[in-house]
Design an enzyme around this catalytic site. Structure first.
Site, PDB file in Angstrom:
ATOM      1  N   HIS A   1     -12.567 -20.243  -9.457  1.00 37.45           N
ATOM      2  CA  HIS A   1     -12.895 -19.069  -9.844  1.00 37.45           C
ATOM      3  C   HIS A   1     -14.422 -18.884 -10.209  1.00 37.45           C
ATOM      4  CE1 HIS A   1      -9.091 -17.143  -9.747  1.00 37.45           C
ATOM      5  NE2 HIS A   1      -8.475 -18.164  -9.946  1.00 37.45           N
TER       6      HIS A   1
ATOM      7  N   GLU B   1     -16.409 -16.614 -11.099  1.00 35.45           N
ATOM      8  CA  GLU B   1     -16.733 -15.639 -11.869  1.00 35.45           C
ATOM      9  C   GLU B   1     -16.642 -15.867 -13.381  1.00 35.45           C
ATOM     10  OE1 GLU B   1     -14.141 -15.934 -10.095  1.00 35.45           O
ATOM     11  OE2 GLU B   1     -12.056 -14.972 -10.882  1.00 35.45           O
TER      12      GLU B   1
ATOM     13  N   CYS C   1     -10.014 -17.811  -4.753  1.00 35.91           N
ATOM     14  CA  CYS C   1      -8.512 -18.585  -5.029  1.00 35.91           C
ATOM     15  C   CYS C   1      -7.598 -17.871  -4.057  1.00 35.91           C
ATOM     16  CB  CYS C   1      -8.280 -18.253  -6.629  1.00 35.91           C
ATOM     17  SG  CYS C   1      -7.131 -19.711  -7.252  1.00 35.91           S
TER      18      CYS C   1
HETATM   19  N1  GLN Z   1      -1.363 -17.716  -6.334  1.00 38.51           N
HETATM   20  C1  GLN Z   1      -2.182 -18.667  -5.826  1.00 38.51           C
HETATM   21  C2  GLN Z   1      -1.952 -20.092  -6.374  1.00 38.51           C
HETATM   22  O1  GLN Z   1      -1.122 -20.147  -7.272  1.00 38.51           O
HETATM   23  C3  GLN Z   1      -3.446 -18.346  -6.333  1.00 38.51           C
HETATM   24  C4  GLN Z   1      -3.917 -18.272  -7.859  1.00 38.51           C
HETATM   25  C5  GLN Z   1      -5.044 -17.597  -7.996  1.00 38.51           C
HETATM   26  O2  GLN Z   1      -5.448 -16.771  -7.343  1.00 38.51           O
HETATM   27  N2  GLN Z   1      -5.501 -17.720  -9.194  1.00 38.51           N
HETATM   28  O3  GLN Z   1      -2.321 -21.256  -5.908  1.00 38.51           O
END
Ligand code: GLN
Length: 544
Positions: free
Chosen positions: A516, A518, A382
């Site tokens: 994600h 995970e 992410c």
């Molecule tokens: N801050 C980034 C976004 O909003 C990544 C978010 C995250 O890593 N969950 O796109």
């Protein structure tokens, strides 16, 4: 009709009720029953999505896009049952619904009250969608005696009364502290906690007593007598060497047997615990070690990266190695000096996890650069993928490359998206709109490029589905420039607009994912990205 198991906690918080619920569900599942676990959170936030990880730990995202309590992660990891929006409710969400109905005039002039309106809503939540299940486990957040949890306790009392003892069982988790000066375990806090619960009209059937020392038979009998519970149903729950030993440990102490007995079920099939024996065998008998540096912001609180921590362990289970996780504060890498090289050199693999905000971002970008230049296996998740793209853009000559999350920039390699396609159709958001529940959330497909590294990692799949939680996206307008420099966009949203996965063919193992992974990893079914990442770390460990 499903049977209900209500799990409450007493004496102190942090007793591991979530883990206990997950373990009990896993044991019932091992006996062939269909289970689902639900969490009632008494706080007034509508969901934990807007809470700081320091307050609440990780926000666990479900396939259907709910931002939920991290205990739902335990539930899913232990049972493999995908959690849903309808498995986590907060007081805030219940009040929000009730107040919306009141404003619509749905209550036809009635006075809207905690009993029956709030308690009815809680009961509906517990009972919904349970037709095909054998057991629904409902965990109540907080500790008995909290003001906030009273409506939940009252709803349980009513359900116990309405459904009857054959249909509901109450499990109370307590603490039996050890007083070193006296050299004794103390049962009094448990007695008080059960009395408090009984005052709310709930008599527990099974007590799970957390303790640091074995509970002598005499103390078990004493607890049974004072708390009006059968002695065999006073289950000692000693600290476990690993969370993955908890199901086997509780089974050995008779937890599932006593819960079934409380329902009057004496002829339950014997459990097949082979899955848990295999997991613990792999965990306790590793054949090597891999050290992973996780460069993040919330490194002081491991609950903030709960699923990530577990998924890395699962990657170790897949490779039969122990994974040592070094939590590294990204901000330290922004200062002058050799801190970065000194800290990262001993790592067999480097991971930059998800996160929000600018703080530490330059340290994360520097860590990506270190991994790229030194050929150290790298996984960016992410925000970590976004940082990898910014790093590549800068190395390709876009010196001002940044994310609009950190402020205005001339080179928005990462930018906010205000429109995207979901299964429900076009989603639209406004810049500067509400923060709660408005990210790209939940399961979305990604189409993998044939013959890419990730397609191999995913066993030759052409489309995958993974969970998202982010507001910003890598800007596909930079695709050509970045690909020319060696960062390949190997996974895209089905409409081809949103970058989902990047990788570097010029590197031993370098993958960034917008989602994600995970969140979907299980100890008995490690996620392929984590299995592959740790395997690459193992190869690296043989080089350094
Ligand atoms: N801050 C980034 C976004 O909003 C990544 C978010 C995250 O890593 N969950 O796109």
């Amino acid at each position: 009709m499903a049977r209900y198991i209500f799990i409450t906690g007493g004496v102190v918080s942090s007793l591991g009720k979530g883990l206990m619920a997950a373990s009990l569900a896993a044991l019932l599942q091992a006996r062939g029953y269909k289970v689902r676990i639900r969490k009632f959170d008494p706080y007034l936030n509508v969901d934990p999505g807007t809470m700081s990880p320091y307050q609440h730990g990780e926000v666990y995202v479900t396939d259907d896009g709910a931002e939920t309590d991290l205990d739902l992660g335990h539930y899913e990891r232990f049972t493999g049952v995908s959690a849903r929006q309808s498995d986590n409710v907060t007081s805030g969400r219940i009040y929000q619904q009730i107040i919306a109905r009141e404003r619509r005039g749905d209550y036809l002039g009635a006075t809207v009250q905690v009993i029956p309106h709030v308690t009815d809503a809680i009961k509906q939540f517990a009972l919904a969608d349970a037709d095909d299940l054998d057991f629904v486990l409902c965990e109540i957040g907080g500790t008995v005696g909290d003001i906030e949890s009273l409506p939940f306790m009252e709803a349980i009392r009513q359900l116990r009364n309405e459904l009857g003892p054959q249909q509901t069982v109450s499990v109370h988790v307590t603490l039996v502290p050890y007083i070193a000066a006296a050299g004794e375990l103390k049962t009094k806090p448990t007695q008080h906690s059960v009395r408090e619960l009984a005052a709310l009209g709930i008599q527990p059937d099974v007590l799970l007593c957390r303790a640091e020392h074995p509970i002598p038979e005499s103390d078990r009998r004493k607890i049974a007598q004072f708390c009006n519970v059968r002695a065999e149903a006073v289950i000692p729950a000693l600290d476990a060497p690993s969370i993955y030993s908890v199901p086997l440990q509780y089974h050995a102490e008779g937890l599932d047997r006593e819960v079934l007995r409380a329902f009057g079920i004496d002829d339950a099939p014997a459990p097949d615990l082979s899955r848990w024996h295999d997991v613990t065998d792999r965990y306790f008998n590793p054949e090597g070690e891999v050290t992973v540096g996780v460069v993040g912001k919330y490194v002081g609180l491991q609950d903030a990266y709960k699923s990530l921590n577990e998924a890395l362990v699962h990657g170790g289970l897949a490779n039969r190695v122990k994974v040592n996780i070094r939590w590294l504060d990204a901000e330290l890498f922004e200062r002058e000096g050799d801190e970065l090289a000194a800290q990262l050199e001993p790592m067999h693999a480097i991971l930059v996890p998800g996160g929000f905000g600018e703080r530490g971002s330059e340290g994360k970008i520097a860590s990506v650069r270190f991994a790229r230049e030194h050929g150290v296996p790298f996984l960016g998740i992410c925000l970590g993928m976004q940082m990898a793209c910014i790093e590549s853009a800068r190395s390709a000559g876009h010196a001002a490359a940044s994310s609009t999350e950190f402020g205005a920039t001339e080179e928005p390699v990462v930018g906010i998206i205000t429109e995207w396609m979901s299964e429900e159709g076009l989603q639209q958001r406004e810049e500067g709109g509400d923060l709660g529940g408005t990210m790209r959330l939940g399961a979305y497909d990604a189409v993998l490029s044939p013959n890419s590294h990730v397609a191999r990692i995913y066993g030759g799949a052409s489309t995958i589905s993974e969970r998202h939680r982010h507001r910003y996206e890598v800007n596909a307008a930079y695709r050509d420039a970045l690909e020319r420099d060696g960062l390949i966009f190997s996974g895209m949203s089905p409409d081809g607009l949103l970058p989902e996965i990047v990788e570097r063919p010029d590197h031993p193992w370098f993958v960034g994912v917008q989602f994600h992974p995970e969140l979907k990893s299980k100890p008995f079914d490690p996620h392929p990205l984590f299995a592959g990442f740790i395997a690459a770390g193992l190869r690296q460990s043989r080089l350094v």
